[in-house]
Write an enzyme that holds these catalytic residues in place. Structure first.
Site, PDB file in Angstrom:
ATOM      1  N   SER A   1       0.490  -1.236  -0.037  1.00 43.69           N
ATOM      2  CA  SER A   1       0.253  -0.474  -0.244  1.00 43.69           C
ATOM      3  C   SER A   1       1.142   0.686   0.250  1.00 43.69           C
ATOM      4  O   SER A   1       1.717   1.344   0.444  1.00 43.69           O
ATOM      5  CB  SER A   1      -1.392  -0.117   1.728  1.00 43.69           C
TER       6      SER A   1
ATOM      7  N   TYR B   1      -1.766  -0.281  10.937  1.00 41.52           N
ATOM      8  CA  TYR B   1      -2.323  -1.120   9.746  1.00 41.52           C
ATOM      9  C   TYR B   1      -0.832  -1.051   8.642  1.00 41.52           C
ATOM     10  O   TYR B   1      -0.567  -2.177   8.018  1.00 41.52           O
ATOM     11  CB  TYR B   1      -3.501  -0.997   8.885  1.00 41.52           C
TER      12      TYR B   1
ATOM     13  N   LYS C   1       2.563  -3.684   6.545  1.00 40.83           N
ATOM     14  CA  LYS C   1       2.223  -3.504   5.377  1.00 40.83           C
ATOM     15  C   LYS C   1       3.986  -3.057   5.130  1.00 40.83           C
ATOM     16  O   LYS C   1       5.139  -3.950   4.564  1.00 40.83           O
ATOM     17  CB  LYS C   1       2.003  -2.079   4.471  1.00 40.83           C
TER      18      LYS C   1
END
Ligand code: WQD
Length: 343
Positions: free
Chosen positions: A126, A151, A155
């Site tokens: 992302s 979050y 990644k």
């Protein structure tokens, strides 16, 4: 047909990628624990393709269960790993849930892949790894920054795991696709985004407001250093994003990837929140009820992609406009309402 395992294949981007893989001549196989997806996605995929896609209800942190899938499905040629939690706000409240699932599932998957000599992986990353970039548009060389949520950190950690694996000399070849903002739905309106509860993302909130599920869209801040004061994002049609995964798998199976490659997947254009709302109204003829509210903590003021590398190396470019993406999102929302009223 070459078998490609798609973890999280019943999810938003996963389901669209399963359709594109099948239509490109691959044999996709879905693994999903349905923690953030619905079985109805499997029916939608089958309706589009005219055939059922094999699906295993498996949690990707469960290596034993994944081994059984690899034993059952001999000669898997590659894996696309979508399975992960992705709600930024939830990750702040429940970090361990995110580290266990998002990092644990990648480690378990890589271990099982190696045991079965499967050495081609596309990883769902992302643009969040770029944090608040100093320069725009961001290229793949733009420094990865400290994530502003657990979050985003998962990644970043997953990308580091792939880098360390590549440096160890392990046989694995991976492509990490750094998504910008996926929006929209398949033109058939048989699959699309199914946010659980109140959507945190802009476009599902727009469509739910337009159809009357939500009262009003709040635009989070209008005092940013942008043309109209609202945040800038790179909104990419989910079908274009799905096609990027097929091109990445092609490249891996052609043996062209040496260990690990990163690609930005976006349109290369930045649009403000108000421009996104205007695009929705233009595309649908629906006047949206919105107001300007305070900034949302953690929001990146401006980010959009430099897509030169994906264009030149993968030969990939997005084709849909923002309005087309908004129109597809609205068609999907309307179809959901119709199916709910029919139910
Ligand atoms: C977009 C813009 C908001 C809702 C997140 C994740 C990212 C990726 C995509 C997984 C921002 C504004 C939003 C609303 C608003 N997910 N907004 N009112 O935060 O860019 O990215 O989703 O990979 O990793 O971080 O997406 O859709 O939440 O916000 O004004 O009700 O819309 O401020 O500027 P975001 P978003």
């Amino acid at each position: 047909m070459k078998k490609i395992l798609v973890t999280g294949g019943a999810g938003y981007i996963g389901s669209h990628t399963v359709v594109e893989l099948q239509e490109a001549g691959y044999a996709p196989i879905i693994i999903d624990n349905f923690s953030n997806s619905e079985e109805s996605a499997l029916e939608g995929i089958a309706a589009i393709l005219g055939k059922e896609i094999p699906c295993y209800r498996v949690d990707c942190t469960d290596a034993v269960a994944m081994r059984q899938v690899f034993e059952q499905e001999q000669d898997i040629q590659g894996v696309i790993h979508f399975a992960a939690y992705k709600a930024v706000g939830e990750s702040v409240a429940e970090p361990l849930k995110y580290y266990h699932n998002n990092v644990g599932s990648l480690v378990a998957l890589l271990q099982v892949m190696s045991e079965f000599n499967v050495y081609n992986l596309v990883f769902s990353s992302s643009c969040t790894v770029y944090g608040i970039p100093d320069k725009l548009p961001v290229t793949e060389q733009t420094p990865v920054q400290k994530a502003n949520s657990p979050y985003g950190n998962t990644k970043k950690i997953c990308e580091e795991i792939l880098s360390d694996l590549a440096a160890s000399g392990a046989e694995m070849n991976s492509i990490a696709l750094r998504y910008f903002n996926p929006i929209g739905a398949h033109p058939s309106a048989r699959i699309g985004e199914l946010p659980l509860g109140v959507p945190s993302n802009l476009v599902p909130f727009i469509t739910q407001t337009a159809i009357g599920i939500r009262e009003q869209v709040t635009v989070f801040g209008s005092d940013y250093d942008t043309p109209d004061g609202t945040c800038i994002r790179d909104y990419v049609h989910v079908v274009d994003l799905a096609k990027a995964h097929v091109v990445a798998i092609d490249r891996l199976l052609e043996g062209k990837v040496d260990k690990l490659e990163f690609y930005n997947v976006g349109t290369g254009n930045g649009n403000t929140v108000l421009e996104a709302i205007q695009a929705f109204e233009l595309a649908t003829g629906v006047k949206l009820n919105y107001k300007i509210g305070p900034r949302r903590a953690g929001d990146v003021p401006k980010i959009y992609a430099d897509v030169t590398k994906a264009t030149e190396v993968l030969g990939f470019k997005t084709t849909s406009t923002l309005e087309e993406a908004m129109a597809s999102a609205w068609k999907w929302q309307v179809s959901l309402k119709e199916s709910t009223t029919e139910a």
